[in-house]
Design a protein around this motif. Structure first.
Motif, PDB file in Angstrom:
ATOM      1  N   THR A 281     -43.441  54.469  28.457  1.00  0.00           N
ATOM      2  CA  THR A 281     -41.974  54.460  28.505  1.00  0.00           C
ATOM      3  C   THR A 281     -41.362  53.832  27.260  1.00  0.00           C
ATOM      4  OG1 THR A 281     -41.912  54.404  30.928  1.00  0.00           O
ATOM      5  CG2 THR A 281     -39.974  53.553  29.757  1.00  0.00           C
ATOM      6  N   ASP A 282     -40.421  54.559  26.632  1.00  0.00           N
ATOM      7  CA  ASP A 282     -39.641  54.044  25.504  1.00  0.00           C
ATOM      8  C   ASP A 282     -38.180  53.785  25.870  1.00  0.00           C
ATOM      9  OD1 ASP A 282     -41.799  54.111  23.799  1.00  0.00           O
ATOM     10  OD2 ASP A 282     -41.212  55.977  22.800  1.00  0.00           O
ATOM     11  N   HIS A 283     -37.709  54.385  26.952  1.00  0.00           N
ATOM     12  CA  HIS A 283     -36.284  54.361  27.295  1.00  0.00           C
ATOM     13  C   HIS A 283     -36.181  54.381  28.810  1.00  0.00           C
ATOM     14  CE1 HIS A 283     -32.002  55.090  26.908  1.00  0.00           C
ATOM     15  NE2 HIS A 283     -32.055  56.336  27.329  1.00  0.00           N
ATOM     16  N   ILE A 284     -35.193  53.665  29.344  1.00  0.00           N
ATOM     17  CA  ILE A 284     -34.978  53.585  30.790  1.00  0.00           C
ATOM     18  C   ILE A 284     -33.607  54.149  31.135  1.00  0.00           C
ATOM     19  CG2 ILE A 284     -34.580  51.993  32.718  1.00  0.00           C
ATOM     20  CD1 ILE A 284     -36.539  50.056  31.360  1.00  0.00           C
ATOM     21  N   HIS A 285     -33.553  54.936  32.191  1.00  0.00           N
ATOM     22  CA  HIS A 285     -32.294  55.241  32.867  1.00  0.00           C
ATOM     23  C   HIS A 285     -32.258  54.347  34.104  1.00  0.00           C
ATOM     24  CE1 HIS A 285     -31.172  59.484  31.147  1.00  0.00           C
ATOM     25  NE2 HIS A 285     -31.097  58.516  30.261  1.00  0.00           N
TER      26      HIS A 285
ATOM     27  N   VAL B 208     -40.309  46.112  30.363  1.00  0.00           N
ATOM     28  CA  VAL B 208     -39.890  45.079  29.413  1.00  0.00           C
ATOM     29  C   VAL B 208     -41.089  44.254  28.955  1.00  0.00           C
ATOM     30  CG1 VAL B 208     -38.514  42.969  29.164  1.00  0.00           C
ATOM     31  CG2 VAL B 208     -37.525  44.983  30.270  1.00  0.00           C
ATOM     32  N   ALA B 209     -41.983  43.922  29.873  1.00  0.00           N
ATOM     33  CA  ALA B 209     -43.160  43.124  29.517  1.00  0.00           C
ATOM     34  C   ALA B 209     -44.043  43.856  28.515  1.00  0.00           C
ATOM     35  CB  ALA B 209     -43.955  42.775  30.773  1.00  0.00           C
ATOM     36  N   VAL B 210     -44.215  45.159  28.694  1.00  0.00           N
ATOM     37  CA  VAL B 210     -45.020  45.955  27.752  1.00  0.00           C
ATOM     38  C   VAL B 210     -44.405  45.916  26.363  1.00  0.00           C
ATOM     39  CG1 VAL B 210     -45.743  48.295  27.154  1.00  0.00           C
ATOM     40  CG2 VAL B 210     -46.032  47.467  29.501  1.00  0.00           C
ATOM     41  N   HIS B 211     -43.100  46.089  26.278  1.00  0.00           N
ATOM     42  CA  HIS B 211     -42.430  46.108  24.979  1.00  0.00           C
ATOM     43  C   HIS B 211     -42.377  44.714  24.353  1.00  0.00           C
ATOM     44  CE1 HIS B 211     -41.121  50.332  24.580  1.00  0.00           C
ATOM     45  NE2 HIS B 211     -41.255  50.320  25.898  1.00  0.00           N
ATOM     46  N   ASN B 212     -42.226  43.703  25.185  1.00  0.00           N
ATOM     47  CA  ASN B 212     -42.287  42.332  24.663  1.00  0.00           C
ATOM     48  C   ASN B 212     -43.642  42.042  24.044  1.00  0.00           C
ATOM     49  OD1 ASN B 212     -39.862  40.847  24.809  1.00  0.00           O
ATOM     50  ND2 ASN B 212     -40.037  40.663  27.029  1.00  0.00           N
ATOM     51  N   ALA B 213     -44.696  42.453  24.726  1.00  0.00           N
ATOM     52  CA  ALA B 213     -46.050  42.186  24.240  1.00  0.00           C
ATOM     53  C   ALA B 213     -46.329  42.877  22.917  1.00  0.00           C
ATOM     54  CB  ALA B 213     -47.068  42.618  25.298  1.00  0.00           C
ATOM     55  N   LYS B 214     -45.768  44.073  22.758  1.00  0.00           N
ATOM     56  CA  LYS B 214     -45.996  44.853  21.536  1.00  0.00           C
ATOM     57  C   LYS B 214     -44.895  44.641  20.497  1.00  0.00           C
ATOM     58  CE  LYS B 214     -48.530  48.583  23.849  1.00  0.00           C
ATOM     59  NZ  LYS B 214     -48.575  50.043  24.117  1.00  0.00           N
ATOM     60  N   ASN B 215     -43.831  43.919  20.882  1.00  0.00           N
ATOM     61  CA  ASN B 215     -42.668  43.724  20.005  1.00  0.00           C
ATOM     62  C   ASN B 215     -42.114  45.066  19.531  1.00  0.00           C
ATOM     63  OD1 ASN B 215     -40.711  42.140  18.754  1.00  0.00           O
ATOM     64  ND2 ASN B 215     -41.845  42.059  16.834  1.00  0.00           N
ATOM     65  N   THR B 216     -41.965  45.983  20.473  1.00  0.00           N
ATOM     66  CA  THR B 216     -41.418  47.309  20.178  1.00  0.00           C
ATOM     67  C   THR B 216     -40.040  47.440  20.805  1.00  0.00           C
ATOM     68  OG1 THR B 216     -42.681  48.116  22.091  1.00  0.00           O
ATOM     69  CG2 THR B 216     -43.608  48.515  19.903  1.00  0.00           C
ATOM     70  N   PRO B 217     -39.165  48.257  20.221  1.00  0.00           N
ATOM     71  CA  PRO B 217     -37.795  48.364  20.732  1.00  0.00           C
ATOM     72  C   PRO B 217     -37.738  49.054  22.089  1.00  0.00           C
ATOM     73  CG  PRO B 217     -38.164  49.955  18.980  1.00  0.00           C
ATOM     74  CD  PRO B 217     -39.366  49.077  19.006  1.00  0.00           C
ATOM     75  N   LEU B 218     -36.759  48.671  22.875  1.00  0.00           N
ATOM     76  CA  LEU B 218     -36.530  49.266  24.185  1.00  0.00           C
ATOM     77  C   LEU B 218     -35.039  49.531  24.333  1.00  0.00           C
ATOM     78  CD1 LEU B 218     -37.583  50.097  27.025  1.00  0.00           C
ATOM     79  CD2 LEU B 218     -37.207  47.723  27.736  1.00  0.00           C
ATOM     80  N   THR B 219     -34.709  50.657  24.934  1.00  0.00           N
ATOM     81  CA  THR B 219     -33.313  51.031  25.154  1.00  0.00           C
ATOM     82  C   THR B 219     -33.114  51.378  26.623  1.00  0.00           C
ATOM     83  OG1 THR B 219     -33.890  53.288  24.461  1.00  0.00           O
ATOM     84  CG2 THR B 219     -32.856  51.855  22.817  1.00  0.00           C
ATOM     85  N   VAL B 220     -31.873  51.178  27.089  1.00  0.00           N
ATOM     86  CA  VAL B 220     -31.514  51.445  28.480  1.00  0.00           C
ATOM     87  C   VAL B 220     -30.180  52.171  28.507  1.00  0.00           C
ATOM     88  CG1 VAL B 220     -30.905  50.425  30.713  1.00  0.00           C
ATOM     89  CG2 VAL B 220     -32.687  49.355  29.293  1.00  0.00           C
ATOM     90  N   THR B 221     -30.119  53.268  29.250  1.00  0.00           N
ATOM     91  CA  THR B 221     -28.842  53.899  29.579  1.00  0.00           C
ATOM     92  C   THR B 221     -28.565  53.653  31.053  1.00  0.00           C
ATOM     93  OG1 THR B 221     -29.029  55.622  27.890  1.00  0.00           O
ATOM     94  CG2 THR B 221     -27.556  56.065  29.735  1.00  0.00           C
TER      95      THR B 221
END
Length: 269
Positions: free
Chosen positions: A179-183, A217-230
């Motif tokens: 997952t890169d983006h959340i609805h 969020v935990a996955v992206h925090n661990a990898k320090n990768t951007p996350l977006t939410v709509t």
């Protein structure tokens, strides 16, 4: 890690400049939306976004053609139109639930080629009626196409599987990893959208969605990768209506702003 939040243009009935002003004032980073083919209209949209300091997530949802050749041709046409606007990325409701694996893979491969050509990232939404309509089906695609990245709108799967997915932990875990983006719509076993996530009767259902989003969020925090939410709670008839009067039971804009505030408090405090 900073999470960026986007408002859905879906459901807006205000002049676009007024809508953009409201979006910016509410604290959003941008707007997720489709774009018209008429250059003048698109230019006006892009000018309004720039005027208010808002980013654009391009949105593709026009998956209607049953014939795969016609479908692929229109898919490319819409994606190239979005690419020309240089969005931060494109979110696609790719394919159809009744297409074969190979037909949907043809579309994923086409999107990957366009992304490589343009430098604009293209990801694919978990959505009823489309290729990634169910948790177990998405698991097959993610297993066989390891570089596929997705928008997780897990509300659809709650509806499709008529559950809060208690028996699909492996499928959910793989989806979260991709997952890169959340609805951030909240679904339930009998529908893709609760009538109001602020209501106490939906507390358990909301908490389940928050647990899934916590993991993303935990996955992206661990990898320090951007996350977006709509915050994509929808208008009528996604929003349930009262009988006879057809009055929406809650306010779409207020719910979406509430969801943004809730998630900001949880993840950016």
């Amino acid at each position: 890690m900073k999470i960026k939040f986007y408002a859905p243009q879906w459901g807006n009935t205000l002049p676009f400049d007024t809508f953009c002003n409201n979006v910016k004032s509410a604290g959003y980073d941008g707007v997720e939306m489709a774009l018209p083919f008429e250059k003048k209209e698109t230019d006006e949209i892009l000018e309004a976004l720039a005027k208010h300091g808002l980013e654009l997530i391009g949105q593709y949802w026009q998956s209607f053609e049953r014939d795969i050749n016609l479908h692929a041709a229109n898919y490319e046409k819409y994606l190239r139109n979005l690419i020309a606007a240089k969005p931060v990325f494109i979110n696609c409701q790719t394919g159809k639930d009744y297409f074969s694996f190979d037909h949907n893979k043809r579309l994923f491969d086409l999107a990957a080629a366009l992304a490589a050509e343009s430098g604009i990232r293209i990801i694919h939404e978990t959505h009823r009626g489309k290729s990634l309509y169910a948790a177990h089906v998405t698991h097959q695609y993610l297993t066989r196409i390891s570089n596929l990245r997705i928008t997780l709108d897990i509300s659809h799967w709650c509806n499709v599987h008529e559950s809060l997915l208690e028996d699909q932990a492996e499928e959910i875990a793989l989806a979260i990893a991709h997952t890169d983006h959340i609805h951030s719509r909240v679904g339930h076993p009998e529908g893709p959208q609760v009538n109001d996530p602020r209501a106490p009767e939906w507390a358990e259902t909301l908490e389940k969605h928050l647990q899934w989003w916590d993991q993303v969020v935990a996955v992206h925090n661990a990898k320090n990768t951007p996350l977006t939410v709509t915050t994509e709670f929808g208008p009528a008839t996604y929003m349930p209506l009262l009988p006879y009067s057809q009055t929406p039971v809650a306010n779409q804009w207020d719910i979406n702003v509430h969801m943004m505030g809730l998630l900001k408090d949880l993840y950016q405090s």
